[in-house]
Write a protein that holds these residues in place. Structure first.
Motif, mmCIF file in Angstrom:
data_model
loop_
_atom_site.group_PDB
_atom_site.id
_atom_site.type_symbol
_atom_site.label_atom_id
_atom_site.label_comp_id
_atom_site.label_asym_id
_atom_site.label_seq_id
_atom_site.Cartn_x
_atom_site.Cartn_y
_atom_site.Cartn_z
ATOM 1 N N CYS A 1 0.851 -1.194 0.000
ATOM 2 C CA CYS A 1 0.000 0.000 0.000
ATOM 3 C C CYS A 1 0.887 1.244 0.000
ATOM 4 C CB CYS A 1 -0.880 -0.023 1.250
ATOM 5 S SG CYS A 1 -1.863 1.450 1.484
ATOM 6 N N ARG A 2 0.562 2.192 -0.848
ATOM 7 C CA ARG A 2 1.330 3.444 -0.931
ATOM 8 C C ARG A 2 0.791 4.396 0.129
ATOM 9 N NH1 ARG A 2 2.218 4.484 -7.371
ATOM 10 N NH2 ARG A 2 2.907 2.401 -7.902
ATOM 11 N N ARG A 3 1.421 4.347 1.291
ATOM 12 C CA ARG A 3 0.891 5.085 2.444
ATOM 13 C C ARG A 3 1.440 6.481 2.598
ATOM 14 N NH1 ARG A 3 1.888 0.879 7.206
ATOM 15 N NH2 ARG A 3 3.937 0.940 6.271
ATOM 16 N N GLY A 4 2.546 6.780 1.948
ATOM 17 C CA GLY A 4 3.159 8.088 2.153
ATOM 18 C C GLY A 4 3.859 8.152 3.495
ATOM 19 N N CYS A 5 3.859 9.322 4.087
ATOM 20 C CA CYS A 5 4.510 9.586 5.373
ATOM 21 C C CYS A 5 3.422 9.951 6.380
ATOM 22 C CB CYS A 5 5.503 10.736 5.194
ATOM 23 S SG CYS A 5 6.090 11.491 6.717
ATOM 24 N N LEU A 6 3.445 9.330 7.542
ATOM 25 C CA LEU A 6 2.413 9.603 8.547
ATOM 26 C C LEU A 6 2.370 11.084 8.919
ATOM 27 C CD1 LEU A 6 0.202 8.641 10.470
ATOM 28 C CD2 LEU A 6 1.996 8.059 12.111
ATOM 29 N N LEU A 7 3.526 11.717 9.069
ATOM 30 C CA LEU A 7 3.547 13.139 9.428
ATOM 31 C C LEU A 7 2.928 13.991 8.322
ATOM 32 C CD1 LEU A 7 7.068 13.653 11.029
ATOM 33 C CD2 LEU A 7 4.859 13.818 12.167
ATOM 34 N N MET A 8 3.322 13.728 7.094
ATOM 35 C CA MET A 8 2.809 14.518 5.968
ATOM 36 C C MET A 8 1.324 14.247 5.744
ATOM 37 S SD MET A 8 6.117 14.312 3.480
ATOM 38 C CE MET A 8 7.705 14.905 4.075
ATOM 39 N N THR B 1 10.168 18.730 -1.648
ATOM 40 C CA THR B 1 10.321 17.720 -2.693
ATOM 41 C C THR B 1 9.884 16.359 -2.191
ATOM 42 O OG1 THR B 1 12.148 18.963 -3.680
ATOM 43 C CG2 THR B 1 11.960 16.644 -4.286
ATOM 44 N N ILE B 2 10.308 16.002 -0.984
ATOM 45 C CA ILE B 2 9.926 14.717 -0.409
ATOM 46 C C ILE B 2 8.409 14.641 -0.232
ATOM 47 C CG2 ILE B 2 10.071 13.290 1.684
ATOM 48 C CD1 ILE B 2 13.028 14.342 1.897
ATOM 49 N N ALA B 3 7.810 15.731 0.266
ATOM 50 C CA ALA B 3 6.354 15.758 0.433
ATOM 51 C C ALA B 3 5.657 15.563 -0.910
ATOM 52 C CB ALA B 3 5.923 17.077 1.078
ATOM 53 N N GLY B 4 6.162 16.245 -1.941
ATOM 54 C CA GLY B 4 5.582 16.097 -3.269
ATOM 55 C C GLY B 4 5.738 14.692 -3.806
ATOM 56 N N LEU B 5 6.916 14.104 -3.611
ATOM 57 C CA LEU B 5 7.148 12.733 -4.067
ATOM 58 C C LEU B 5 6.201 11.760 -3.374
ATOM 59 C CD1 LEU B 5 11.053 12.670 -4.202
ATOM 60 C CD2 LEU B 5 9.507 12.364 -6.146
ATOM 61 N N LYS B 6 6.079 11.898 -2.064
ATOM 62 C CA LYS B 6 5.178 11.007 -1.323
ATOM 63 C C LYS B 6 3.738 11.138 -1.833
ATOM 64 C CE LYS B 6 7.992 9.264 1.851
ATOM 65 N NZ LYS B 6 8.225 7.823 1.961
ATOM 66 N N THR B 7 3.345 12.363 -2.171
ATOM 67 C CA THR B 7 1.983 12.599 -2.653
ATOM 68 C C THR B 7 1.761 11.975 -4.028
ATOM 69 O OG1 THR B 7 1.829 14.640 -1.371
ATOM 70 C CG2 THR B 7 0.279 14.375 -3.195
ATOM 71 N N VAL B 8 2.709 12.172 -4.953
ATOM 72 C CA VAL B 8 2.500 11.609 -6.297
ATOM 73 C C VAL B 8 2.589 10.090 -6.267
ATOM 74 C CG1 VAL B 8 3.218 13.708 -7.510
ATOM 75 C CG2 VAL B 8 4.910 11.916 -7.082
ATOM 76 N N VAL B 9 3.412 9.528 -5.383
ATOM 77 C CA VAL B 9 3.466 8.066 -5.262
ATOM 78 C C VAL B 9 2.120 7.549 -4.757
ATOM 79 C CG1 VAL B 9 4.494 6.163 -3.932
ATOM 80 C CG2 VAL B 9 5.963 7.867 -5.023
ATOM 81 N N LYS B 10 1.554 8.207 -3.726
ATOM 82 C CA LYS B 10 0.231 7.808 -3.235
ATOM 83 C C LYS B 10 -0.812 7.917 -4.329
ATOM 84 C CE LYS B 10 -1.516 8.943 0.683
ATOM 85 N NZ LYS B 10 -2.000 9.699 1.839
#
Length: 195
Positions: free
Chosen positions: A102-109, A166-175
């Protein structure tokens, strides 16, 4: 100290189970019955140990932040250079995009997106977690700048902020379902911006 029957479960395992559930579903979408089932607890045991859903969530966020920080500091200590650490950190999103989990991203973000500034206590925990990550990134940037592998035209703190975004954006597009190729392209552009 709470009197009564002794705890008949592993509080750490229960907290981990709750953290995984919040991470996958978010705070609002996670019901008390979901938590009780995942943690293997009765309602009274949950309230005895964790006081309620919000306190449980705050403890899960603290646990997540500590684990991520410990892992990243360890990886930074083992890295060959600050730039290489940053590259590997960004490329982790490529691995996540190609995975079957599952593409969960980052819990904090995820929490920042879900709550914005609606709850001051949760917002404070998010800010604290972000500051910890930013400090690690700032250390990596300074290391890279000292080695001449990262531009010194920008302050290390500004570049750490850029990397956070950038990391936040990457996590979002992966999700959102981005492919490995798409994520790799973003990573390469971000790395070029550091030169």
């Amino acid at each position: 100290m709470i009197s009564g029957r002794p705890l008949e479960y592993d509080p750490d395992a229960a907290l981990d189970a709750a953290m995984q559930l919040f991470w996958e579903q978010g705070y609002e979408a996670t019901s008390m019955s979901d938590l009780l089932q995942a943690m293997g607890l009765s309602k009274s045991s949950l309230y005895q140990r964790f006081s309620g859903k919000k306190e449980l969530f705050l403890q899960c966020m603290a646990r997540y932040t500590e684990r991520v920080g410990t892992r990243l500091r360890g990886r930074l200590d083992q890295a060959d250079s600050g730039r290489e650490f940053i590259r590997e950190l960004l490329l982790h999103a490529v691995i996540e995009a190609g995975g079957t989990e599952c593409r969960r991203g980052c819990l904090l973000m995820n929490t920042a997106s879900e709550f914005a500034q609606q709850d001051p206590e949760i917002a404070s925990r998010v800010v604290s977690g972000f500051e910890g990550l930013r400090a690690i990134l700032r250390q990596a940037v300074k290391w890279g700048q000292g080695e001449g592998e990262i531009t010194s035209d920008q302050e290390a703190d500004a570049l750490a902020g850029y990397l956070m975004s950038t990391i936040a954006g990457l996590k979002t597009v992966v999700k959102g379902g981005a492919s490995e190729r798409q994520v790799r392209e973003i990573v390469e552009i971000a790395l070029r911006a550091l030169r």
